[in-house]
Design a protein around this motif. Structure first.
Motif, PDB file in Angstrom:
ATOM      1  N   ASP A   3       0.656  -1.204  -0.352  1.00  0.00           N
ATOM      2  CA  ASP A   3      -0.130   0.354  -0.255  1.00  0.00           C
ATOM      3  C   ASP A   3       0.995   1.157  -0.291  1.00  0.00           C
ATOM      4  N   ALA A   4       1.797   0.945   0.486  1.00  0.00           N
ATOM      5  CA  ALA A   4       2.779   2.523   0.293  1.00  0.00           C
ATOM      6  C   ALA A   4       3.289   2.969  -0.986  1.00  0.00           C
ATOM      7  N   PRO A   5       2.787   3.777  -1.441  1.00  0.00           N
ATOM      8  CA  PRO A   5       3.610   4.340  -2.821  1.00  0.00           C
ATOM      9  C   PRO A   5       5.123   4.473  -2.319  1.00  0.00           C
ATOM     10  N   THR A   6       5.559   5.054  -1.305  1.00  0.00           N
ATOM     11  CA  THR A   6       7.525   4.964  -1.674  1.00  0.00           C
ATOM     12  C   THR A   6       7.945   3.832  -0.320  1.00  0.00           C
ATOM     13  N   ALA A   7       9.248   3.697  -0.171  1.00  0.00           N
ATOM     14  CA  ALA A   7       9.745   3.432   0.883  1.00  0.00           C
ATOM     15  C   ALA A   7       9.964   3.468   1.739  1.00  0.00           C
ATOM     16  N   GLU A   8      10.001   5.189   1.923  1.00  0.00           N
ATOM     17  CA  GLU A   8       9.788   6.314   3.347  1.00  0.00           C
ATOM     18  C   GLU A   8       8.433   6.478   4.037  1.00  0.00           C
ATOM     19  N   GLU A   9       7.456   6.270   2.659  1.00  0.00           N
ATOM     20  CA  GLU A   9       5.984   6.046   3.412  1.00  0.00           C
ATOM     21  C   GLU A   9       5.417   4.923   4.013  1.00  0.00           C
ATOM     22  N   THR A  10       5.987   4.136   4.296  1.00  0.00           N
ATOM     23  CA  THR A  10       5.721   2.955   4.304  1.00  0.00           C
ATOM     24  C   THR A  10       5.170   3.179   6.376  1.00  0.00           C
ATOM     25  N   ASP A  11       3.861   1.878   6.425  1.00  0.00           N
ATOM     26  CA  ASP A  11       3.109   2.398   7.836  1.00  0.00           C
ATOM     27  C   ASP A  11       4.352   1.091   9.038  1.00  0.00           C
ATOM     28  N   TRP A  12       5.197   1.678   8.953  1.00  0.00           N
ATOM     29  CA  TRP A  12       5.798   0.761  10.014  1.00  0.00           C
ATOM     30  C   TRP A  12       5.821   0.201  11.475  1.00  0.00           C
ATOM     31  N   VAL A  13       5.000   1.614  11.538  1.00  0.00           N
ATOM     32  CA  VAL A  13       4.244   1.727  13.617  1.00  0.00           C
ATOM     33  C   VAL A  13       3.182   0.343  12.952  1.00  0.00           C
ATOM     34  N   GLN A  14       2.197   0.543  12.114  1.00  0.00           N
ATOM     35  CA  GLN A  14       0.614  -0.351  11.871  1.00  0.00           C
ATOM     36  C   GLN A  14       1.547  -1.862  12.236  1.00  0.00           C
ATOM     37  N   ILE A  15       2.957  -1.966  11.077  1.00  0.00           N
ATOM     38  CA  ILE A  15       3.726  -3.246  11.024  1.00  0.00           C
ATOM     39  C   ILE A  15       4.005  -4.131  11.792  1.00  0.00           C
ATOM     40  N   VAL A  16       4.580  -2.994  13.088  1.00  0.00           N
ATOM     41  CA  VAL A  16       5.050  -3.246  14.390  1.00  0.00           C
ATOM     42  C   VAL A  16       4.272  -4.212  15.146  1.00  0.00           C
TER      43      VAL A  16
END
Length: 400
Positions: free
Chosen positions: A272-285
């Motif tokens: 879903d993230a348009p770029t690597a920098e926009e990845t929702d890492w908080v939700q992934i954790v």
């Protein structure tokens, strides 16, 4: 010649022969003979009822083998009881066949081979090519597997989790030879989803689709690995991503979370993230926390450490990695300590993760050393070359 049709009919034809009295091993051999005959005959003379034709030919092959084998005299009565020709039974034995091929008494490699042969309809040669082993070796593996399950009752309830693990093993083999095992695993999981209504089956299918959508961007033309953050997201298969997300959302709505649904949710967040920098890492954790609760797997904890490093910074990631080391039997230090960690950690990718987090933290000397160690531990050439390049890149940088 419609090979997909032949493969899709294989499980039900085997099931019909078993119901008529053939043991599994004999039924599977007879059906394979019928498939070979179909490849020879159908292009010039296609049958009106493909399934009925396969059942008739396979049953005759079984009877021929019965007559020829003096050790099977107990089956002689079956010769006189050949059913009249007609439409094949509508009973679908696909699910039972999945359970049989993923029987707990089989090793994972044998279960995978038997599933590809009996459910997938692949030939022994195709399976051997896909696993890069001699055909004779694969034939022995399949024969041993068939003998192991020959006395298992065909109507016994099986374990869905075991079936899903076998299909996931098939998917992770990827591609080699003339059979694309990742695509074959997706096909078989789709087939399984049509005969059993289970949210984890849907979760596995979604996970496969989401991972497969990135396949074209994972390597360069020369076979070099491309990390997720550097992949060309414009080349990801958006149709597969959309389908995977739809299937996952429907599964999650049933509120029966399992490990494959949680893994698929993580894959969906990356997609879903348009770029690597926009990845929702908080939700992934947060999803990794769910996976730890469901599996308590060291591999999951390792991947969670990476996600924590992205969400909360590399030192937080190193601390999570240190917790993983401290919880391991015989642990000797942690990746966050000045000495790094011991060589030869039993967990795959542990050293590479430690190297990445140390690089993010600015400790390039330790990162370069750990990348080199990780390269020595790498399970395949592509990964070894990638990690070696990472070490060389850091070693070429000036130290301050």
């Amino acid at each position: 010649m419609n090979e997909a049709l032949l493969r899709s009919l294989t499980p039900s034809v085997i099931g019909i022969l078993v119901r008529r009295g053939a043991d599994f091993a004999a039924a599977e051999d007879a059906v394979q003979d019928a498939l070979v005959e179909a490849v020879r005959v159908w292009p010039a003379d296609p049958p009106r009822d493909a399934k009925g034709w396969l059942v008739t030919v396979a049953w005759r092959r079984f009877l021929d083998a019965t007559r020829a084998d003096t050790a099977r005299r107990r089956r002689e009565d079956l010769v006189e009881e050949e059913p009249a020709a007609g439409p094949a039974s509508a009973v679908d034995d696909t699910l039972r066949l999945y359970f049989l091929c993923a029987h707990p008494s089989l090793t994972p490699s044998s279960a995978v081979a038997l599933t590809l042969r009996a459910v997938g309809g692949l030939t022994t040669r195709q399976i051997a090519q896909a696993y890069l082993v001699p055909e004779a070796t694969m034939a022995q593996r399949i024969s041993r597997a068939k003998r192991t399950v020959s006395d298992v009752r065909f109507d016994r309830t099986g374990d869905v989790a075991t079936v899903l693990r076998v299909l996931y093993l098939v998917f992770n083999e990827g591609y080699s030879g003339d059979v694309d095992l990742a695509a074959e695993a997706i096909r078989l999981t789709r087939q399984l989803a049509t005969v059993i209504d289970h949210p984890e089956v849907a979760g596995l299918l979604a996970l496969m689709l989401l991972h497969h959508a990135r396949r074209a961007t994972r390597t360069t033309s020369d076979g070099s690995l491309v990390p997720l953050a550097e992949q060309d997201r414009g080349r990801w298969d958006t149709e597969s991503i959309a389908e995977g997300v739809r299937i996952l959302q429907a599964a999650l709505a049933r509120d029966r979370l399992g490990e494959f649904q949680a893994q698929a949710a993580i894959a969906a967040l990356h997609a879903d993230a348009p770029t690597a920098e926009e990845t929702d890492w908080v939700q992934i954790v947060e999803w990794y926390d769910e996976l730890v609760r469901l599996t308590d797997s060291p591999v999951v904890r390792l991947n969670r450490a990476v996600a924590v490093g992205e969400a909360d910074g590399p030192r937080a990631g190193l601390a999570a990695l240190a917790e993983l080391d401290d919880s391991s039997p015989g642990s000797q230090g942690s990746p966050g300590s000045p000495g790094g960690r011991r060589r030869g950690h039993p967990l795959p990718r542990h050293t590479a993760v430690a190297a990445y987090l140390h690089e993010r933290d600015g400790d390039l000397g330790t990162a370069a050393r750990l990348y080199a160690e990780a390269a020595a531990e790498a399970p395949n050439l592509a990964e070894r070359e990638h990690l070696t390049r990472q070490a060389a890149r850091l070693n070429a940088l000036p130290r301050h």
